[in-house]
Motif scaffolding. Sequence first.
Motif, PDB file in Angstrom:
ATOM      1  N   UNK A 296      41.364  49.808  49.062  1.00  0.00           N
ATOM      2  CA  UNK A 296      40.299  49.930  50.057  1.00  0.00           C
ATOM      3  C   UNK A 296      39.058  49.116  49.683  1.00  0.00           C
ATOM      4  N   UNK A 297      38.870  48.855  48.394  1.00  0.00           N
ATOM      5  CA  UNK A 297      37.750  48.029  47.953  1.00  0.00           C
ATOM      6  C   UNK A 297      38.183  46.607  47.600  1.00  0.00           C
ATOM      7  N   UNK A 298      39.287  46.167  48.196  1.00  0.00           N
ATOM      8  CA  UNK A 298      39.866  44.864  47.838  1.00  0.00           C
ATOM      9  C   UNK A 298      38.909  43.703  48.065  1.00  0.00           C
ATOM     10  N   UNK A 299      38.066  43.780  49.102  1.00  0.00           N
ATOM     11  CA  UNK A 299      37.154  42.665  49.363  1.00  0.00           C
ATOM     12  C   UNK A 299      35.996  42.645  48.373  1.00  0.00           C
ATOM     13  N   UNK A 300      35.642  43.797  47.815  1.00  0.00           N
ATOM     14  CA  UNK A 300      34.640  43.799  46.742  1.00  0.00           C
ATOM     15  C   UNK A 300      35.172  43.045  45.528  1.00  0.00           C
ATOM     16  N   UNK A 301      36.456  43.262  45.221  1.00  0.00           N
ATOM     17  CA  UNK A 301      37.077  42.558  44.097  1.00  0.00           C
ATOM     18  C   UNK A 301      37.190  41.069  44.400  1.00  0.00           C
ATOM     19  N   UNK A 302      37.596  40.736  45.623  1.00  0.00           N
ATOM     20  CA  UNK A 302      37.698  39.328  46.010  1.00  0.00           C
ATOM     21  C   UNK A 302      36.335  38.650  45.952  1.00  0.00           C
ATOM     22  N   UNK A 303      35.298  39.372  46.346  1.00  0.00           N
ATOM     23  CA  UNK A 303      33.939  38.840  46.282  1.00  0.00           C
ATOM     24  C   UNK A 303      33.554  38.545  44.830  1.00  0.00           C
TER      25      UNK A 303
ATOM     26  N   UNK B 219      42.181  54.109  44.992  1.00  0.00           N
ATOM     27  CA  UNK B 219      41.727  53.394  46.179  1.00  0.00           C
ATOM     28  C   UNK B 219      42.834  52.869  47.094  1.00  0.00           C
ATOM     29  N   UNK B 220      44.094  52.967  46.689  1.00  0.00           N
ATOM     30  CA  UNK B 220      45.141  52.435  47.563  1.00  0.00           C
ATOM     31  C   UNK B 220      45.238  53.290  48.833  1.00  0.00           C
ATOM     32  N   UNK B 221      45.405  52.662  50.017  1.00  0.00           N
ATOM     33  CA  UNK B 221      45.443  53.410  51.282  1.00  0.00           C
ATOM     34  C   UNK B 221      46.769  54.141  51.480  1.00  0.00           C
ATOM     35  N   UNK B 222      46.908  55.290  50.828  1.00  0.00           N
ATOM     36  CA  UNK B 222      48.175  56.025  50.880  1.00  0.00           C
ATOM     37  C   UNK B 222      48.525  56.489  52.286  1.00  0.00           C
TER      38      UNK B 222
ATOM     39  N   UNK C 212      56.767  39.605  48.368  1.00  0.00           N
ATOM     40  CA  UNK C 212      56.684  38.222  48.835  1.00  0.00           C
ATOM     41  C   UNK C 212      55.214  37.861  49.010  1.00  0.00           C
ATOM     42  N   UNK C 213      54.960  36.713  49.630  1.00  0.00           N
ATOM     43  CA  UNK C 213      53.595  36.303  49.899  1.00  0.00           C
ATOM     44  C   UNK C 213      52.824  37.265  50.778  1.00  0.00           C
ATOM     45  N   UNK C 214      53.508  38.203  51.410  1.00  0.00           N
ATOM     46  CA  UNK C 214      52.856  39.229  52.216  1.00  0.00           C
ATOM     47  C   UNK C 214      51.816  40.001  51.397  1.00  0.00           C
ATOM     48  N   UNK C 215      52.003  40.052  50.083  1.00  0.00           N
ATOM     49  CA  UNK C 215      51.063  40.715  49.179  1.00  0.00           C
ATOM     50  C   UNK C 215      49.614  40.369  49.494  1.00  0.00           C
ATOM     51  N   UNK C 216      49.370  39.095  49.843  1.00  0.00           N
ATOM     52  CA  UNK C 216      48.010  38.575  49.963  1.00  0.00           C
ATOM     53  C   UNK C 216      47.512  38.585  51.407  1.00  0.00           C
ATOM     54  N   UNK C 217      48.338  39.021  52.323  1.00  0.00           N
ATOM     55  CA  UNK C 217      47.982  38.982  53.740  1.00  0.00           C
ATOM     56  C   UNK C 217      47.377  40.314  54.176  1.00  0.00           C
ATOM     57  N   UNK C 218      47.323  40.578  55.457  1.00  0.00           N
ATOM     58  CA  UNK C 218      46.720  41.799  55.994  1.00  0.00           C
ATOM     59  C   UNK C 218      47.194  43.028  55.214  1.00  0.00           C
ATOM     60  N   UNK C 219      46.272  43.907  54.845  1.00  0.00           N
ATOM     61  CA  UNK C 219      46.611  45.068  54.035  1.00  0.00           C
ATOM     62  C   UNK C 219      47.456  46.065  54.842  1.00  0.00           C
ATOM     63  N   UNK C 220      48.137  46.991  54.165  1.00  0.00           N
ATOM     64  CA  UNK C 220      48.988  47.937  54.893  1.00  0.00           C
ATOM     65  C   UNK C 220      48.252  48.732  55.967  1.00  0.00           C
ATOM     66  N   UNK C 221      46.951  48.965  55.770  1.00  0.00           N
ATOM     67  CA  UNK C 221      46.193  49.711  56.775  1.00  0.00           C
ATOM     68  C   UNK C 221      45.412  48.794  57.706  1.00  0.00           C
ATOM     69  N   UNK C 222      45.769  47.492  57.732  1.00  0.00           N
ATOM     70  CA  UNK C 222      45.264  46.596  58.757  1.00  0.00           C
ATOM     71  C   UNK C 222      43.973  45.874  58.454  1.00  0.00           C
TER      72      UNK C 222
END
Length: 353
Positions: free
Chosen positions: A332-339, A185-188, A100-110
């Motif tokens: 874990x590097x999601x904000x680098x990609x967003x940047x 990089x996924x927060x397993x 769902x839209x949760x995909x784009x919200x707070x990551x699983x590790x917060x």
Amino acid sequence: MAGLSVPALSRAWPALRAATVLLLLSGSAEAADVSPGPLTIAEQGSFFVGGRDVQSDTLSTLPAYAPSGTISVDQIYVHYQLPVGAHRPPLVLIHGCCLTGKTWETTPDGRMGWDEFFVRRGFPTYVIDQAWRGRSAASPAQIDAVKMGRAEPDALPPVFSAGREPAWAIFRFGPEYPKAFPGMQFPLEAQSEFWKQMVPDWSAALPVPNPTVPVLSELAKRLKGAVLVSHSQSGIYPFQTAALDRTGIRAIVAIEPAACPDPAKDDLAPFKDLPILVLFGDYVEASPRWAPRLKQCRGFVAAANAAGGRAELILLPEIGIHGNSHMLMQDKNSLDIADWLSGWIEKRVSGRS
């Protein structure tokens, strides 16, 4: 490049290309590690777009609820946040299969999700739940019709869920459950929170194109111009929306799309002069599921550009961003990609230097 032989230049090209792309498409002066301080917004809220009324006599098998009545389906739920002094184009974030839209919200590790990141960067951000998913209602009529003996069992809709074991390879956490790719990089350590995001998927029971597609067109017009950002299953939706009506579509960003338009079958005229980015993460060539999709999207990008398009296909490892799973907006590097993506939109859509 004086002094470099042709073979040497050929060997140096991948590094040169990566450096050039990063230089041209890097984000604006703000750093990727956006301050986690107070978030100031001008407005937030939610609404629905689209939908149709359906009358049915098989809405319930429970004595306390009448079986006959009218319900709404095919609408999409939209949650939005508007930054103060918004100066960048609205983004519509569209999730993929079984999510769902949760995909784009707070990551699983917060950590901060893309919905918040882009708001902090000045983008009005609209997160949707696809039609018949999450907060966008589905209809129980076919299921109840079978249960009430009014339809044969083969009339049951093909609703499915993705188990975590097969999903492991689909999301490219590793080649098979529970092995992980090196450097992934996924927060397993927070995977249990990710698996809780998975929901039943009705897409196989719905018409093609998915009912979400025409509603995206309606939403883009309502926003007076938006960048449609899709992921995985929904990767094809913005292209189908543009083929239906380009009005209001300022750009398409297809993140690891399950499919791109087929140049042998689809009209490429709707994509002329439209900024298009097809973005893939890491380990793609190692995946029997994703390698053919990458090849197919490369063919589309080449054909679209030959027809006057402005399409680009980027693999993150080629620009120096490594280890990304299929869920790169949660890595874990999601904000680098967003940047990086923020910079692409600035250059290709906003036209700012």
